[in-house]
Design a protein around this motif. Structure first.
Motif, PDB file in Angstrom:
ATOM      1  N   ARG A  99       0.830  -1.213   0.000  1.00 28.48           N
ATOM      2  CA  ARG A  99       0.000   0.000   0.000  1.00 28.48           C
ATOM      3  C   ARG A  99       0.863   1.261   0.000  1.00 28.48           C
ATOM      4  NH1 ARG A  99      -4.663  -1.620   4.488  1.00 28.48           N
ATOM      5  NH2 ARG A  99      -5.724  -3.189   3.185  1.00 28.48           N
ATOM      6  N   GLU A 100       1.935   1.258   0.825  1.00 29.61           N
ATOM      7  CA  GLU A 100       2.827   2.421   0.849  1.00 29.61           C
ATOM      8  C   GLU A 100       3.493   2.632  -0.505  1.00 29.61           C
ATOM      9  OE1 GLU A 100       5.552   1.802   3.986  1.00 29.61           O
ATOM     10  OE2 GLU A 100       4.070   2.056   5.606  1.00 29.61           O
ATOM     11  N   PHE A 101       3.884   1.532  -1.147  1.00 32.65           N
ATOM     12  CA  PHE A 101       4.521   1.652  -2.461  1.00 32.65           C
ATOM     13  C   PHE A 101       3.554   2.233  -3.475  1.00 32.65           C
ATOM     14  CE2 PHE A 101       5.171  -0.301  -6.642  1.00 32.65           C
ATOM     15  CZ  PHE A 101       6.410   0.243  -6.959  1.00 32.65           C
ATOM     16  N   HIS A 102       2.323   1.733  -3.481  1.00 33.27           N
ATOM     17  CA  HIS A 102       1.337   2.286  -4.415  1.00 33.27           C
ATOM     18  C   HIS A 102       1.013   3.742  -4.090  1.00 33.27           C
ATOM     19  CE1 HIS A 102       0.702  -1.391  -6.556  1.00 33.27           C
ATOM     20  NE2 HIS A 102       0.271  -2.060  -5.473  1.00 33.27           N
ATOM     21  N   TYR A 103       1.005   4.061  -2.813  1.00 29.70           N
ATOM     22  CA  TYR A 103       0.744   5.461  -2.426  1.00 29.70           C
ATOM     23  C   TYR A 103       1.868   6.370  -2.905  1.00 29.70           C
ATOM     24  CZ  TYR A 103      -0.092   9.521   0.552  1.00 29.70           C
ATOM     25  OH  TYR A 103      -0.306  10.798   1.015  1.00 29.70           O
ATOM     26  N   LYS A 104       3.129   5.947  -2.689  1.00 30.63           N
ATOM     27  CA  LYS A 104       4.260   6.754  -3.154  1.00 30.63           C
ATOM     28  C   LYS A 104       4.268   6.849  -4.680  1.00 30.63           C
ATOM     29  CE  LYS A 104       7.285   5.802   0.783  1.00 30.63           C
ATOM     30  NZ  LYS A 104       8.569   5.190   1.216  1.00 30.63           N
ATOM     31  N   GLN A 105       3.939   5.741  -5.354  1.00 27.73           N
ATOM     32  CA  GLN A 105       3.903   5.765  -6.808  1.00 27.73           C
ATOM     33  C   GLN A 105       2.826   6.723  -7.319  1.00 27.73           C
ATOM     34  OE1 GLN A 105       3.112   1.961  -8.538  1.00 27.73           O
ATOM     35  NE2 GLN A 105       4.226   2.425 -10.432  1.00 27.73           N
ATOM     36  N   ARG A 106       1.688   6.703  -6.614  1.00 28.54           N
ATOM     37  CA  ARG A 106       0.629   7.633  -7.004  1.00 28.54           C
ATOM     38  C   ARG A 106       1.077   9.083  -6.786  1.00 28.54           C
ATOM     39  NH1 ARG A 106      -2.974   4.928  -4.944  1.00 28.54           N
ATOM     40  NH2 ARG A 106      -3.053   5.871  -2.875  1.00 28.54           N
ATOM     41  N   GLN A 107       1.805   9.355  -5.691  1.00 27.97           N
ATOM     42  CA  GLN A 107       2.325  10.717  -5.462  1.00 27.97           C
ATOM     43  C   GLN A 107       3.329  11.119  -6.535  1.00 27.97           C
ATOM     44  OE1 GLN A 107       3.857  10.769  -1.491  1.00 27.97           O
ATOM     45  NE2 GLN A 107       1.838  11.103  -0.546  1.00 27.97           N
ATOM     46  N   LEU A 108       4.189  10.165  -6.939  1.00 26.63           N
ATOM     47  CA  LEU A 108       5.160  10.472  -7.990  1.00 26.63           C
ATOM     48  C   LEU A 108       4.459  10.759  -9.310  1.00 26.63           C
ATOM     49  CD1 LEU A 108       7.964   7.866  -7.220  1.00 26.63           C
ATOM     50  CD2 LEU A 108       8.033  10.321  -6.816  1.00 26.63           C
ATOM     51  N   LEU A 109       3.413   9.983  -9.593  1.00 24.63           N
ATOM     52  CA  LEU A 109       2.675  10.238 -10.827  1.00 24.63           C
ATOM     53  C   LEU A 109       2.014  11.604 -10.820  1.00 24.63           C
ATOM     54  CD1 LEU A 109       1.010   6.762 -11.454  1.00 24.63           C
ATOM     55  CD2 LEU A 109       2.892   7.798 -12.723  1.00 24.63           C
ATOM     56  N   GLN A 110       1.600  12.044  -9.649  1.00 24.96           N
ATOM     57  CA  GLN A 110       1.008  13.385  -9.561  1.00 24.96           C
ATOM     58  C   GLN A 110       2.032  14.484  -9.813  1.00 24.96           C
ATOM     59  OE1 GLN A 110      -0.880  13.617  -5.743  1.00 24.96           O
ATOM     60  NE2 GLN A 110      -2.545  12.143  -6.292  1.00 24.96           N
ATOM     61  N   LEU A 111       3.307  14.201  -9.461  1.00 30.15           N
ATOM     62  CA  LEU A 111       4.353  15.203  -9.664  1.00 30.15           C
ATOM     63  C   LEU A 111       4.805  15.293 -11.108  1.00 30.15           C
ATOM     64  CD1 LEU A 111       6.526  14.588  -6.469  1.00 30.15           C
ATOM     65  CD2 LEU A 111       4.848  16.399  -6.848  1.00 30.15           C
ATOM     66  N   LEU A 112       4.623  14.179 -11.865  1.00 31.35           N
ATOM     67  CA  LEU A 112       5.091  14.182 -13.254  1.00 31.35           C
ATOM     68  C   LEU A 112       4.161  15.005 -14.136  1.00 31.35           C
ATOM     69  CD1 LEU A 112       6.088  10.440 -13.730  1.00 31.35           C
ATOM     70  CD2 LEU A 112       7.623  12.397 -13.552  1.00 31.35           C
ATOM     71  N   PRO A 113       4.725  15.561 -15.223  1.00 35.03           N
ATOM     72  CA  PRO A 113       3.868  16.246 -16.208  1.00 35.03           C
ATOM     73  C   PRO A 113       2.973  15.232 -16.900  1.00 35.03           C
ATOM     74  CG  PRO A 113       6.156  16.940 -16.425  1.00 35.03           C
ATOM     75  CD  PRO A 113       6.155  15.797 -15.485  1.00 35.03           C
ATOM     76  N   PRO A 114       1.848  15.695 -17.421  1.00 36.48           N
ATOM     77  CA  PRO A 114       0.915  14.737 -18.062  1.00 36.48           C
ATOM     78  C   PRO A 114       1.511  14.033 -19.262  1.00 36.48           C
ATOM     79  CG  PRO A 114      -0.211  16.787 -17.525  1.00 36.48           C
ATOM     80  CD  PRO A 114       1.246  17.060 -17.304  1.00 36.48           C
ATOM     81  N   ASP A 115       2.355  14.706 -20.032  1.00 36.43           N
ATOM     82  CA  ASP A 115       2.898  14.066 -21.227  1.00 36.43           C
ATOM     83  C   ASP A 115       3.952  13.021 -20.923  1.00 36.43           C
ATOM     84  OD1 ASP A 115       4.581  15.906 -20.169  1.00 36.43           O
ATOM     85  OD2 ASP A 115       5.280  16.712 -22.089  1.00 36.43           O
ATOM     86  N   GLN A 116       4.477  12.943 -19.664  1.00 35.39           N
ATOM     87  CA  GLN A 116       5.498  11.967 -19.301  1.00 35.39           C
ATOM     88  C   GLN A 116       4.944  10.771 -18.507  1.00 35.39           C
ATOM     89  OE1 GLN A 116       8.681  13.933 -17.225  1.00 35.39           O
ATOM     90  NE2 GLN A 116       9.101  15.376 -18.927  1.00 35.39           N
ATOM     91  N   VAL A 117       3.670  10.775 -18.249  1.00 33.67           N
ATOM     92  CA  VAL A 117       3.091   9.685 -17.446  1.00 33.67           C
ATOM     93  C   VAL A 117       3.131   8.372 -18.209  1.00 33.67           C
ATOM     94  CG1 VAL A 117       0.972   8.859 -16.367  1.00 33.67           C
ATOM     95  CG2 VAL A 117       1.651  11.250 -16.107  1.00 33.67           C
ATOM     96  N   GLN A 118       2.732   8.395 -19.481  1.00 27.29           N
ATOM     97  CA  GLN A 118       2.700   7.168 -20.271  1.00 27.29           C
ATOM     98  C   GLN A 118       4.096   6.592 -20.450  1.00 27.29           C
ATOM     99  OE1 GLN A 118       0.121   5.516 -21.143  1.00 27.29           O
ATOM    100  NE2 GLN A 118      -1.352   7.028 -20.349  1.00 27.29           N
ATOM    101  N   SER A 119       5.061   7.457 -20.697  1.00 27.35           N
ATOM    102  CA  SER A 119       6.442   6.956 -20.849  1.00 27.35           C
ATOM    103  C   SER A 119       6.957   6.366 -19.539  1.00 27.35           C
ATOM    104  CB  SER A 119       7.349   8.095 -21.313  1.00 27.35           C
ATOM    105  OG  SER A 119       7.343   9.160 -20.347  1.00 27.35           O
ATOM    106  N   TYR A 120       6.602   7.009 -18.417  1.00 21.60           N
ATOM    107  CA  TYR A 120       7.039   6.487 -17.125  1.00 21.60           C
ATOM    108  C   TYR A 120       6.412   5.117 -16.852  1.00 21.60           C
ATOM    109  CZ  TYR A 120       7.533   6.027 -12.076  1.00 21.60           C
ATOM    110  OH  TYR A 120       7.802   5.553 -10.818  1.00 21.60           O
ATOM    111  N   LEU A 121       5.111   4.987 -17.150  1.00 17.67           N
ATOM    112  CA  LEU A 121       4.449   3.692 -16.943  1.00 17.67           C
ATOM    113  C   LEU A 121       5.025   2.619 -17.860  1.00 17.67           C
ATOM    114  CD1 LEU A 121       0.717   4.854 -16.572  1.00 17.67           C
ATOM    115  CD2 LEU A 121       2.312   4.161 -14.750  1.00 17.67           C
ATOM    116  N   ALA A 122       5.337   3.014 -19.096  1.00 19.23           N
ATOM    117  CA  ALA A 122       5.940   2.046 -20.025  1.00 19.23           C
ATOM    118  C   ALA A 122       7.302   1.594 -19.517  1.00 19.23           C
ATOM    119  CB  ALA A 122       6.051   2.663 -21.419  1.00 19.23           C
ATOM    120  N   GLU A 123       8.078   2.569 -18.974  1.00 24.89           N
ATOM    121  CA  GLU A 123       9.401   2.192 -18.428  1.00 24.89           C
ATOM    122  C   GLU A 123       9.244   1.255 -17.237  1.00 24.89           C
ATOM    123  OE1 GLU A 123      13.505   2.018 -18.074  1.00 24.89           O
ATOM    124  OE2 GLU A 123      12.202   2.751 -19.678  1.00 24.89           O
ATOM    125  N   CYS A 124       8.249   1.505 -16.384  1.00 20.40           N
ATOM    126  CA  CYS A 124       8.008   0.603 -15.242  1.00 20.40           C
ATOM    127  C   CYS A 124       7.621  -0.795 -15.716  1.00 20.40           C
ATOM    128  CB  CYS A 124       6.911   1.185 -14.348  1.00 20.40           C
ATOM    129  SG  CYS A 124       7.383   2.691 -13.471  1.00 20.40           S
TER     130      CYS A 124
END
Length: 616
Positions: A356-381
């Motif tokens: 749960r903590e990992f998903h929470y931190k990941q969700r916070q990181l996704l909120q910090l990223l720009p919208p155009d970099q979210v898909q690339s970040y998810l693809a890299e993960c």
């Protein structure tokens, strides 16, 4: 109606059932109606030619409930019935007759355990009321005959009769004819049915015997006494030895018979009974020895029991100690199991919290990223996760493959050891066979075996005398001696040379066999790309010469591979320059075995792999 004509008895029984169920018929008129209907149905069944008709009509009466109504009517007060005691007695006779020969079918257990005891109880109750009311003795005789008829058909009711309260009231009656009727009842039953007493248990026989002896002790009427004596003799005749132990319980019965019942008109029966009692007393003397033996056994067993009781405290303490130890171990196991379950639960909870903590931190990181970099970040993960899964899977597959390969190499090494062992045994066997087939070596001293020194001196003297007498004209004595010594030296050298050649031949054959075995093992070996460092030793040759030759060829191949490209333009010249020529002698000796030196792809791969394994 003619005898043998077919008659519908079932219709008569149904008609009787219908009349009894009529509301206009009162309980007082039911006795006469039942008596007439039963008598009519039995008469109709008796007139038929079929012998089983009577059984069928009785069974139909029981199954239709007519007999149950008869029992209910008998349980009523006979004075309230239409016809009084006579009607009740007639109904009792008919009911007893109908209860013998019934085939209840599926209701067999209820018929024997419930219905028959109720019928017997009603008959005994009626007889007891007749005795109390001082009614006609003929009516009582009919009821007792009905009881005897029912006992002859169903012997298991004997215990109920002997233990019944109504039967006890009949017995205690002071009227002699009543007592005589009781004795005649059992006498008739025992006389008609020979197997009646054999089917009774010991308690029932004892009650019956007690009734007969009680009549002898209480009554003074000769008819009652004679009937009792004849009943006891009849029981003794049928039961034989089984009755003697029961007669021994009545002490003083022989003296009672001798004093009170002699001269009453049945002295012969009295004498027989006294003789029977006296013979039983003699057998009692034998039984005393048995009793003494039983007493001794009881004393010994009691001694053993007391001794065992003394050691019982130790046994109990040992048992308690073992039980407590087992209980303690069980509790410890339960505690360990509970701790393991708690630990597993805590691990699961912590993993869930960490996830749960990992998903929470990941969700916070996704909120910090720009919208155009979210898909690339998810693809890299996703790519990293796929790489990790692939790495784990490949590691698992390679470990499994390595385990299989290690098993194969171990099996190959075992085969090599087995082959060496077999070769060693075969060589020893062939050596023994060749030694047996070889011609024996002639000893250096040519002469007869077993010569003594004196015989040898004598033969030498004869030879010298012969030579002195027959002197050769061509060869002198010194030349003969030298020729003899030369021949001995030549023979010795020839024998030594033959032994050396044989050893060299055996060594050559062994070396060729070992080489062929190594070639077969090398051909069956796995590719060098999957060979590990620990498994490379099985690919090495135990021969020093072959290992040295392979090492030189490998060094030459490594030197050729390190040359600059312009030196490798002419591949054939490079091979001729950097791969030394193989001696033809060794090639011929080892059967054309290739020991290295070529620059083919396979040799390069082999050299590179050996270089990696540090085998140089």
């Amino acid at each position: 109606m003619e005898p043998g004509a077919p008659v519908d008895t079932a219709a008569a029984v149904r008609e009787l059932k219908r009349q009894l169920e009529d509301e206009a018929v009162g309980p007082e008129q039911r006795a006469s109606l039942l008596s007439d209907g039963l008598r009519k149905a039995l008469s109709m069944a008796a007139l038929q030619a079929d012998s089983s008709a009577l059984t069928r009509v009785k069974s139909h009466m029981y199954l239709s409930g007519v007999l149950s109504l008869c029992v209910h009517t008998l349980s009523m007060d006979p004075r309230k019935l239409h016809g009084g005691w006579s009607a009740a007695t007639t109904l009792a006779q008919l009911t007893s007759s109908c209860c013998v020969g019934v085939e209840p079918g599926e209701q067999d257990e209820a018929f024997h355990r419930l219905f028959l005891p109720s019928v017997m109880e009603a008959l005994l109750s009626l007889a007891s009321q007749l005795v109390k009311g001082a009614e006609s003795l003929s009516l009582l005789r009919k009821v007792m005959d009905s009881v005897g008829w029912l006992l002859r058909g169903h012997t298991h009711l004997t215990a109920q009769v002997l233990s019944s309260v109504h039967y006890e009231h009949i017995q205690v009656c002071d009227d002699v004819p009543v007592s005589l009727l009781c004795v005649h009842l059992w006498t008739q039953v025992c006389t008609v049915s020979r197997d009646f007493l054999a089917g009774l248990n010991e308690e029932s026989v004892m009650l019956l015997l007690n009734d007969a002896v009680c009549q002898l002790a209480v009554s003074s009427d000769p008819s009652a006494g004679g009937a009792s004596v004849r009943l006891i003799l009849l029981m003794a005749n049928q039961l034989k030895v089984c009755l003697r132990p029961l007669l021994l319980r009545f002490r003083g019965l022989d003296s009672l018979l001798d004093k009170d019942w002699r001269g009453r008109g049945f002295d012969q029966e009295v004498d027989q009974l006294i003789a029977l009692l006296q013979s039983s007393s003699e057998s009692q003397a034998c039984s005393k020895r048995v009793w003494a033996a039983c007493a001794i056994q009881a004393a010994w067993r009691s001694f053993q029991t007391r001794r065992r009781v003394k050691n019982l405290n130790t046994a109990v303490s040992t048992l308690q100690r073992r039980y407590r130890a087992r209980r303690r171990r069980w509790l410890q196991q339960q505690e360990v199991q509970q701790c393991e379950e708690d630990l597993k639960y805590q691990v699961c909870v912590r993993r869930q919290q960490a996830r749960r903590e990992f998903h929470y931190k990941q969700r916070q990181l996704l909120q910090l990223l720009p919208p155009d970099q979210v898909q690339s970040y998810l693809a890299e993960c996703e790519r990293r996760a796929a790489v990790m899964i692939q790495s784990f899977w490949r590691g698992f597959t390679w470990r499994r493959h390595y385990n299989t390969l290690r098993h194969t190499l171990r099996h190959t090494h075992t085969q090599q050891q087995a082959a060496r062992t077999i070769q060693r045994v075969v060589r020893r066997f062939l050596k023994r066979v060749r030694a047996l087939k070889a011609t024996p070596i002639t000893p250096f001293w040519i002469g007869q075996m077993g010569l003594t020194d004196s015989r040898r001196v004598e033969l030498k003297r004869h030879m010298e005398e012969y030579i002195s007498v027959h002197i050769s004209s061509r060869v002198s004595l010194q030349q003969c001696v030298s020729l003899h010594e030369e021949v001995q030296h030549l023979l010795l050298s020839e024998l030594q040379r033959g032994e050396q050649q044989r050893r060299e031949k055996e060594r050559r054959e062994a070396l060729l066999a070992h080489t062929h075995t190594q070639l077969e093992l090398l051909r069956d070996a796995p590719p060098l790309s999957v060979v590990m460092v620990t498994d490379a030793e099985s690919l090495l040759s135990p021969s020093a010469s072959i290992a040295a030759r392979a090492r030189n060829a490998h060094n030459a191949l490594l030197q050729a591979s390190r040359l600059p490209w312009w030196r490798m333009l002419n591949k054939k010249d490079a091979e001729n320059v950097y791969c030394p020529a193989q001696p033809d002698g060794l090639e011929a000796e080892f059967g054309g075995l290739f020991l290295g030196g070529g620059a083919s792809r396979q040799n390069k791969e082999y050299g590179g792999k050996l270089d990696e394994l540090n085998l140089e």
